[in-house]
Design an enzyme around this catalytic site. Structure first.
Site, short mmCIF file in Angstrom:
data_model
loop_
_atom_site.label_atom_id
_atom_site.label_comp_id
_atom_site.label_asym_id
_atom_site.label_seq_id
_atom_site.Cartn_x
_atom_site.Cartn_y
_atom_site.Cartn_z
N SER A 1 0.87 -1.19 0.00
CA SER A 1 0.00 0.00 0.00
C SER A 1 0.90 1.23 0.00
CB SER A 1 -0.84 -0.01 1.28
OG SER A 1 -1.39 1.26 1.55
N TYR B 1 -2.37 -1.35 10.50
CA TYR B 1 -2.35 -1.49 9.04
C TYR B 1 -1.02 -0.98 8.48
CZ TYR B 1 -4.01 -1.11 4.19
OH TYR B 1 -4.16 -1.23 2.82
P1 NAI Z 1 -11.54 -5.83 -0.04
O1 NAI Z 1 -11.99 -5.69 1.36
O2 NAI Z 1 -12.44 -5.42 -1.13
O3 NAI Z 1 -11.06 -7.30 -0.32
C1 NAI Z 1 -10.20 -7.96 0.58
C2 NAI Z 1 -10.27 -9.44 0.32
O4 NAI Z 1 -9.43 -10.12 1.27
C3 NAI Z 1 -11.68 -9.99 0.51
O5 NAI Z 1 -11.97 -10.88 -0.54
C4 NAI Z 1 -11.61 -10.72 1.83
O6 NAI Z 1 -12.50 -11.80 1.94
C5 NAI Z 1 -10.17 -11.21 1.81
N1 NAI Z 1 -9.68 -11.57 3.12
C6 NAI Z 1 -9.67 -10.80 4.25
N2 NAI Z 1 -9.16 -11.53 5.26
C7 NAI Z 1 -8.84 -12.75 4.76
C8 NAI Z 1 -8.29 -13.93 5.31
N3 NAI Z 1 -7.95 -14.01 6.60
N4 NAI Z 1 -8.08 -14.99 4.50
C9 NAI Z 1 -8.42 -14.93 3.19
N5 NAI Z 1 -8.95 -13.85 2.62
C10 NAI Z 1 -9.17 -12.79 3.41
O7 NAI Z 1 -10.17 -5.00 -0.13
P2 NAI Z 1 -9.28 -4.60 -1.40
O8 NAI Z 1 -9.36 -3.16 -1.57
O9 NAI Z 1 -9.57 -5.49 -2.54
O10 NAI Z 1 -7.86 -4.92 -0.80
C11 NAI Z 1 -7.01 -5.94 -1.27
C12 NAI Z 1 -5.60 -5.67 -0.79
O11 NAI Z 1 -5.17 -4.42 -1.33
C13 NAI Z 1 -5.46 -5.55 0.73
O12 NAI Z 1 -4.24 -6.15 1.12
C14 NAI Z 1 -5.43 -4.05 0.95
O13 NAI Z 1 -4.73 -3.70 2.13
C15 NAI Z 1 -4.68 -3.61 -0.29
N6 NAI Z 1 -4.88 -2.20 -0.62
C16 NAI Z 1 -6.12 -1.73 -1.01
C17 NAI Z 1 -6.27 -0.38 -1.32
C18 NAI Z 1 -7.56 0.19 -1.75
O14 NAI Z 1 -7.68 1.42 -1.82
N7 NAI Z 1 -8.58 -0.60 -2.06
C19 NAI Z 1 -5.14 0.54 -1.20
C20 NAI Z 1 -3.91 -0.06 -0.80
C21 NAI Z 1 -3.80 -1.38 -0.52
#
Ligand code: NAI
Length: 261
Positions: free
Chosen positions: A145, A158
């Site tokens: 991130s 985080y």
């Molecule tokens: P999201 O909340 O839409 O998706 C996260 C996914 O991770 C979900 O499918 C959820 O079920 C899964 N997940 C959470 N805990 C889990 C576990 N213990 N085991 C297996 N799966 C698990 O979030 P998003 O935005 O798609 O984020 C994905 C990655 O990108 C994360 O690591 C987040 O920190 C990173 N990120 C996102 C940003 C954004 O603006 N959306 C910015 C910077 C980083």
């Protein structure tokens, strides 16, 4: 499209929504074999599988909690058993959970560290173990991130997890470069996914975030998926140990944009 991604086996954690989902579909378009990890909703996993197949790829869904060692071992083993090998591991699963730092419970701290940092380590370790034992010049991509470098009040766990991912990735890249294994991070800025849905539904909060982005808009998940496809492809063969920020310029001190300071 990257010709060499066709037929490659890619595991994507947290692929049932958000960035993971967009990456699964993109690798489907690349005609890769996509292992879609979900944690709780099989229904969402199956929806993504359908999208991957419609896009031209093959896939399977595998339930796993990335914070659990046995689950991650099973995830990688299932990928190999089903598709015969593993080429690309994308450690994407993550969560956030704001709290004033002086009120943050140990339980909440551990939950974020266990999923974001330890989960990324477990996925990296299992994939690299397979690459080393089978002499595969594989590829690990970790989802960091902008907060691996920008401090973030209320999100101390985080930010600590993403800062940890930065040096973990750099260390693994150095350690396994002699074997031709590449390890990189993607550093997204603010992207339109469910993790941000509540915040971006509020027009004031959305405008506030947009004001911190020199390109002027919240990123689309497909723009991160495009970075993942490039990093995984042989076009990026000389790239290892980096964080590729895809953030519309957020890490470039936007408050200085108008010549202030
Ligand atoms: P999201 O909340 O839409 O998706 C996260 C996914 O991770 C979900 O499918 C959820 O079920 C899964 N997940 C959470 N805990 C889990 C576990 N213990 N085991 C297996 N799966 C698990 O979030 P998003 O935005 O798609 O984020 C994905 C990655 O990108 C994360 O690591 C987040 O920190 C990173 N990120 C996102 C940003 C954004 O603006 N959306 C910015 C910077 C980083």
């Amino acid at each position: 499209m990257y010709k060499d991604l066709k037929g490659k086996v890619v595991v994507i954690t947290g692929a049932s929504k958000g960035l993971g989902r967009a990456m699964a579909v993109r690798f489907g378009q690349e005609q890769a074999k996509v292992v879609i990890n979900y944690r709780s909703s099989e229904e969402e996993g199956l929806e993504v599988l359908k999208e991957v197949q419609e896009a031209g790829g093959e896939g399977i869904i595998v339930r796993a909690d990335v914070a659990k060692e046995d689950d991650v071992k099973n995830l990688v083993r299932t990928a190999v058993d089903h598709f015969g090998t593993l080429d690309i591991m994308i450690n994407n699963a993550g969560m956030e959970n704001p709290s004033p730092s002086h009120e943050l419970s140990l339980e909440d701290w551990n939950r974020v560290i266990n999923i974001n940092l330890t989960g990324t380590f477990l996925g990296s370790r299992e994939a690299i173990k397979y690459f080393v034992e089978n002499d595969i010049k594989g590829n690990v991509i970790n989802m960091s991130s902008v907060h691996e470098m920008i401090p973030w009040p209320l999100f101390v766990h985080y930010a600590a997890s993403k800062g940890g991912i930065k040096l973990m990735t750099e260390t693994l890249a150095l350690e396994y470069a002699p074997k031709g294994i590449r390890v990189n991070n993607i550093g997204p800025g603010a992207i339109n996914t469910p993790i941000n849905a509540e915040k971006f539904a509020d027009p004031d909060k959305r405008a506030d975030v947009e004001s911190m982005i020199p390109l002027g808009y919240i990123g689309h998940p497909e723009e991160i998926a495009a970075v993942a496809a490039w990093l995984a492809s042989s076009e990026a063969s000389y790239v290892t140990g980096i964080t590729l920020f895809a953030d519309g310029g957020m890490t470039k001190y936007p408050e200085f944009q108008a010549g202030r300071g």
